[in-house]
Design a protein around this motif. Structure first.
Motif, mmCIF file in Angstrom:
data_model
loop_
_atom_site.group_PDB
_atom_site.id
_atom_site.type_symbol
_atom_site.label_atom_id
_atom_site.label_comp_id
_atom_site.label_asym_id
_atom_site.label_seq_id
_atom_site.Cartn_x
_atom_site.Cartn_y
_atom_site.Cartn_z
ATOM 1 N N VAL A 72 2.459 66.230 63.763
ATOM 2 C CA VAL A 72 3.890 66.229 63.434
ATOM 3 C C VAL A 72 4.507 64.831 63.469
ATOM 4 O O VAL A 72 5.231 64.453 62.543
ATOM 5 N N PHE A 127 3.381 62.127 62.705
ATOM 6 C CA PHE A 127 2.919 61.268 61.618
ATOM 7 C C PHE A 127 3.099 61.933 60.253
ATOM 8 O O PHE A 127 2.538 61.478 59.271
ATOM 9 N N GLU A 128 3.887 63.006 60.241
ATOM 10 C CA GLU A 128 3.994 63.757 58.999
ATOM 11 C C GLU A 128 4.561 62.925 57.866
ATOM 12 O O GLU A 128 4.130 63.041 56.725
ATOM 13 N N HIS A 129 5.485 62.058 58.206
ATOM 14 C CA HIS A 129 6.088 61.271 57.133
ATOM 15 C C HIS A 129 5.125 60.211 56.620
ATOM 16 O O HIS A 129 5.365 59.594 55.589
ATOM 17 N N LEU A 182 5.709 67.906 70.815
ATOM 18 C CA LEU A 182 5.025 67.577 69.567
ATOM 19 C C LEU A 182 5.180 68.731 68.574
ATOM 20 O O LEU A 182 4.203 69.337 68.132
ATOM 21 N N ILE A 183 6.391 69.051 68.296
ATOM 22 C CA ILE A 183 6.725 70.021 67.255
ATOM 23 C C ILE A 183 7.753 69.385 66.353
ATOM 24 O O ILE A 183 8.297 68.312 66.675
ATOM 25 N N ARG A 184 7.995 70.022 65.256
ATOM 26 C CA ARG A 184 8.974 69.440 64.328
ATOM 27 C C ARG A 184 10.341 69.399 65.013
ATOM 28 O O ARG A 184 10.741 70.357 65.686
ATOM 29 N N ASP A 206 -5.502 68.190 63.696
ATOM 30 C CA ASP A 206 -4.403 68.783 64.460
ATOM 31 C C ASP A 206 -4.955 69.924 65.309
ATOM 32 O O ASP A 206 -5.612 70.836 64.800
ATOM 33 N N LEU A 265 -6.429 58.959 58.463
ATOM 34 C CA LEU A 265 -5.360 58.011 58.743
ATOM 35 C C LEU A 265 -5.720 56.656 58.164
ATOM 36 O O LEU A 265 -6.845 56.211 58.262
ATOM 37 N N TYR A 313 -3.260 53.814 58.350
ATOM 38 C CA TYR A 313 -1.988 53.145 58.585
ATOM 39 C C TYR A 313 -2.200 52.017 59.576
ATOM 40 O O TYR A 313 -3.144 52.007 60.357
ATOM 41 N N LEU A 322 1.742 53.504 63.214
ATOM 42 C CA LEU A 322 1.431 54.644 64.081
ATOM 43 C C LEU A 322 2.310 54.633 65.328
ATOM 44 O O LEU A 322 2.875 55.659 65.731
ATOM 45 N N ALA A 343 5.858 55.558 64.417
ATOM 46 C CA ALA A 343 6.044 56.976 64.091
ATOM 47 C C ALA A 343 6.203 57.795 65.364
ATOM 48 O O ALA A 343 7.087 58.663 65.465
ATOM 49 N N MET A 344 5.363 57.516 66.349
ATOM 50 C CA MET A 344 5.424 58.270 67.606
ATOM 51 C C MET A 344 6.728 57.982 68.345
ATOM 52 O O MET A 344 7.395 58.898 68.861
ATOM 53 N N HIS A 369 9.659 59.686 66.653
ATOM 54 C CA HIS A 369 9.698 61.131 66.921
ATOM 55 C C HIS A 369 10.344 61.410 68.291
ATOM 56 O O HIS A 369 11.253 62.251 68.410
#
Lengths: 600, 295
Positions: free
Chosen positions: A37, A39-41, B189-191, B233, B242, B244, B249, B252-253, B256
């Protein structure tokens, strides 16, 4: 740096293989993560082909192990200069036995060397050489003091002449380089000029001495008679010295059979004659010198063999009738010689007289090579006076006899008699001694010459030499004894130590005659005493000792040939590879334990 | 008590002196607690007067006040209620990755917070966010319930994936969640949308919400452990190559987590991020008090 096996560098090809394996592992490796999730974008972006390999510590360890393994396979060696090397030459010649205030110079020298070894640096390499005989005490240079002291303790002197220069040359050759320092411990006088690398430790001091410097026994060859011993004494001192010489038979030497006294002037040399009573035993006479101002014992004794010609048996194997007739007449004229023309199966002849050029026997042989043309040739004969065969012969003679002019047949040996013929020098009599076997080659026909006196004299002189007549052995010479069975023969040395040698085809050869005295050869019940004499005026002279030292070669020459020592690096590299592999194994195990399934 | 080496007497002594921070006490709590509220309760402490309405107990009418004002008023009294603490533990598959340490730490935190609540006289209940039927412990209200709490919580393991808002809706009905305090222990770690929706479910249930996000160092800094590789996942099984940069990375974390924290702050929800390399004792005695979770 040198590579003994450059092909081992092909092992570097393992590096591309390692890189490929890591890239393959990286592309196939999967990490389990909690969620994609965050890294989804980023996911819509297509994966790029990376040009840079992502590695960790394991990769660097494996790369280092590959490189080191390839280097180890190439067997590199590093050139380095050796540690400081000192060549120690210890004089072990006979003169070192001279007693100086009750203790020999050799004992003093060993004591001084022990003190010197105690103060030497730990890393200094020492090569210990003796000068008589010239030999290393240890096979290679040593830095361990205990080993050196033990080796020095085992060093014993000899009754040989020493040669310091030879010892230095031999030591340098063994070191394969120029020694950084040369330490000489000797009783010789220190030279006026010494190389700065040389340290000279002098032992002893000038001492007066009286000794036997020569001895011989004379007697008729063809008939047993009283033997006469001629003994030469010399006074090595600055004052008169009285001397008494006694002679006794046998190994026990308990009964004096002859005696003579004299007074020797300073530095005088005098020959005394002792007439010995007739005796038929095959034995020797022991001569003993009693003198004033004598500081050296070993030159006060001499032993002379008494083996007479009557005991010699000779085999005449000659095909030429005229030669056989002539030689038979000559041999018959000598009643002390027993000879025969047919070989006896139960006894071997001491001397073989033959005109056969093939199949030479292993005993003393007089080989007569008859010339192709039996016509006598007039020529000048030149005699080498240094050989016993030339006794009583004129230096130059004029003789008409058939001579073999084929010089290509001339064997190696001493040309006792040569003929000047047609502007050439042609060997006529050649004496050779090899491996204890004596041979005399005649290149003329003794039966067809006009003046037979000279020929007969050469013939009988040759027989006398071949029959080992009046041979006096001195220290350092080889002893060859026959009449033994094949097998082991025990030799008792004058220092009462025993050596074992092998008798081959009835002959036993002993080379380690480093001491003067009686050597007892024993095989079963057979005992044979063989005397070895000292007879060395150079060593007996304790005042004017002749120097055997020579200056060291120049440094320029030495430095050019001084080699560098190669230190192999392969064992070190192999050890490093093993350590790296162990480290890699431990690290890999730790990582596996920490991340057992590659989860993040 | 089962063998729980982490639950040391020293840790329990530290927990004894802590208490849960409560911003406000809402309806839905049980009586008999230590929080007084203005309610027509039956305690002896006078609270206020209120006009009489039909149906009120006329025994509560203050006749003296009627004599003076000629209007009927009744007396109200303070009512003491107990706080209900719902400890919601994320037990989805992601909690078992990279190892079970994350889930274990959540369990330990939940037990510690529950003990703090029990020591304060509240009541607490553990619920596990997991697919399938709603898994929940009974209400615990006494300190001696600690061993039972530890025993029950030890039987649950993380598994499967679920839709968090839907689970909370079902749980709210099944567990009659209303009022009190809800502490959510999750890796987050969910949307973000799911996360916000789930918290809304709790908010409309009149819950005071607190969130503790538990993450491993590897999850916080993924670029240190994987870059150009295939990642899977744990919940969905999706694979992705991956490609990137490390900065991408990490960013992104961080983005989030920042997103979750900002939402919580905006809605008055206490939010704490806990790294596994921080000790439990440090979390309970320093971090949580510092963030207003505990007093």
């Amino acid at each position: 740096m040198q590579l003994h096996n450059p092909l081992g560098l092909l092992g570097l090809l393992s590096i591309p293989v390692l890189l490929w394996l890591w890239r393959l592992s990286a592309t196939r490796k999967e990490f389990l993560i909690a969620s994609l999730v965050p890294f989804e974008h980023l996911l819509p972006r297509p994966p790029q082909r990376r040009s840079r390999l992502l590695v960790n510590l394991l990769f660097w360890i494996q790369l280092a192990a590959c490189i080191l393994s390839a280097c180890a396979l190439a067997q590199p060696a590093m050139q380095r200069h050796q540690a400081k090397t000192t060549l120690v030459v210890l004089d072990t010649s006979a003169s070192m036995y001279a007693k100086n205030s009750g203790i020999s110079a050799l004992s003093l020298a060993k004591r001084r060397l022990n003190q010197w070894l105690a103060t030497k640096p730990e890393t200094e390499q020492i090569l210990l050489m003796t000068s008589a005989p010239v030999a290393p005490v240890l096979p290679r240079p040593q830095s361990d003091k205990t080993t050196l002291v033990q080796a020095l303790k085992r060093v014993e002197g000899s009754h040989l002449s020493g040669n310091l220069a030879s010892a230095v040359r031999a030591g340098s050759a063994l070191l394969r380089r120029r020694p950084d320092k040369v330490l000489v411990v000797t009783d010789e006088l220190q030279p006026a000029q010494l190389d700065e690398r040389v340290q000279w430790i002098g032992m002893g001091r000038p001492l007066s001495n009286v000794g036997i410097v020569a001895a011989s026994i004379e007697g008729t060859f063809c008939s047993p008679a009283q033997a006469t011993v001629l003994v030469t004494l010399q006074n090595f001192s600055e004052s008169n010295s009285s001397a008494r010489l006694t002679a006794a038979y046998g190994a026990k030497a308990d009964t004096v059979v002859a005696e003579e006294s004299t007074t020797l002037s300073p530095w005088a040399r005098q020959t005394l004659s002792l007439t010995l009573p007739a005796q038929n035993t095959r034995d020797f006479v022991e001569l003993t010198l009693h003198a004033e101002r004598d500081n050296f014992d070993w030159d006060n004794k001499a032993w002379l063999p008494l083996s007479g010609s009557s005991s010699s048996s000779m085999l005449l194997q000659v095909d030429s009738p005229s030669l056989k007739e002539t030689l038979s007449e000559w041999l018959n004229a000598c009643p002390a010689i027993s000879w025969y023309s047919q070989p006896k199966p139960d006894a071997a002849a001491n001397v073989v007289i033959s005109d056969h050029t093939n199949g030479l026997p292993d005993s003393a042989t007089l080989l007569i090579r008859l010339p192709v043309v039996p016509k006598p040739t007039l020529s000048y004969w030149v005699t080498s006076l240094a050989h016993p065969i030339s006794a009583y012969l004129p230096p130059i003679g004029f003789l008409a006899a058939p001579i073999s002019t084929v010089t290509a047949e001339a064997p190696a040996g001493t040309e006792v008699v040569s003929a000047l013929f047609d502007g050439m020098r042609v060997p006529v009599v050649v004496a050779d001694e090899h491996a204890g076997i004596r041979r005399v080659h005649f290149f003329f026909d003794p039966s067809r010459n006009i003046d037979s006196t000279l020929s007969a004299l050469i013939f009988f002189n040759s027989l006398r030499w071949l029959a080992n007549e009046t041979q006096i052995k001195t220290a350092g010479e080889s002893l060859v004894q026959s009449d033994f069975h094949s097998g082991s023969v025990q030799v008792r040395r004058p220092d009462n130590r025993y050596d074992s040698i092998e008798s081959i085809e009835g002959k036993a050869r002993y080379d380690k005659t480093t001491l003067a005295g009686l050597y007892l050869f024993t095989q079963g019940k057979q005992n044979t005493y063989v005397p070895v004499n000292f007879l060395n005026p150079a060593e007996s002279n304790l005042i004017r000792h002749a120097s055997t030292w020579q200056p060291l070669p120049s440094e320029k020459d030495d430095s050019a040939s001084a080699p560098l020592v190669l230190y192999p690096l392969a064992p070190l590299l192999t050890g490093l590879v093993l350590i790296l592999l162990l480290l890699e194994w431990g690290l890999h195990a730790w990582r596996n334990q920490k991340h057992p399934k590659s989860k993040i | 008590m089962p063998n729980e080496a982490w639950l040391t007497p020293e840790l329990i002594r530290h927990l004894e002196v802590l208490q849960l921070s409560v911003r406000w006490v809402r309806s839905g709590h049980t009586l008999g607690g230590r929080f007084p509220i203005n309610r027509r309760g039956s305690s002896v402490e006078f609270a206020d007067y209120t006009p009489y309405c039909a149906g009120d107990d006329f025994r509560a009418i203050d006749w003296n006040l009627y004599a003076r004002l000629d209007r009927l008023y009744i007396k109200t009294y303070k009512e003491e209620i107990a706080l209900s603490v719902e400890l919601l533990i994320d037990a989805t598959a992601s909690m078992g990755v990279p190892d079970l340490e994350k889930f274990k730490r959540c369990r330990q935190i939940a037990i510690c917070l529950a003990y703090v609540a029990l020591a304060e006289g509240h009541r607490a209940r553990l619920s596990w966010i997991q697919a399938g039927r709603i898994l929940s412990s009974p209400w615990f209200s006494q300190r001696r319930d600690l061993s039972q709490m530890v025993m029950i919580s030890g039987t649950v393991h993380p598994q499967d994936k679920l839709f968090l808002p839907e689970w909370l809706r079902r749980a709210a009905i099944a567990l009659r969640i209303r009022g009190g305090q809800a502490i959510l222990l999750t890796d987050g770690l969910i949307r973000p949308a799911e996360f916000f929706e789930a918290l809304h479910v709790l908010m409309i249930r009149n819950m005071e919400i607190k969130v503790i996000q538990v993450l491993s160092p590897q999850e916080l800094h993924p670029a240190r452990f994987f870059r150009s590789t295939t990642v899977v996942d744990a919940e969905t099984g999706l694979r992705h190559q991956l490609a990137y940069s490390p900065q991408e990375l990490e960013q992104a974390m961080a983005s989030h987590n920042e997103h979750l924290a900002r939402f919580c702050k905006r809605n008055g929800i206490l939010f704490v991020q806990h790294r596994l390399d921080e000790s439990l004792e440090s979390l309970m005695t320093r971090t949580l008090p510092a963030h207003g979770f505990l007093e």
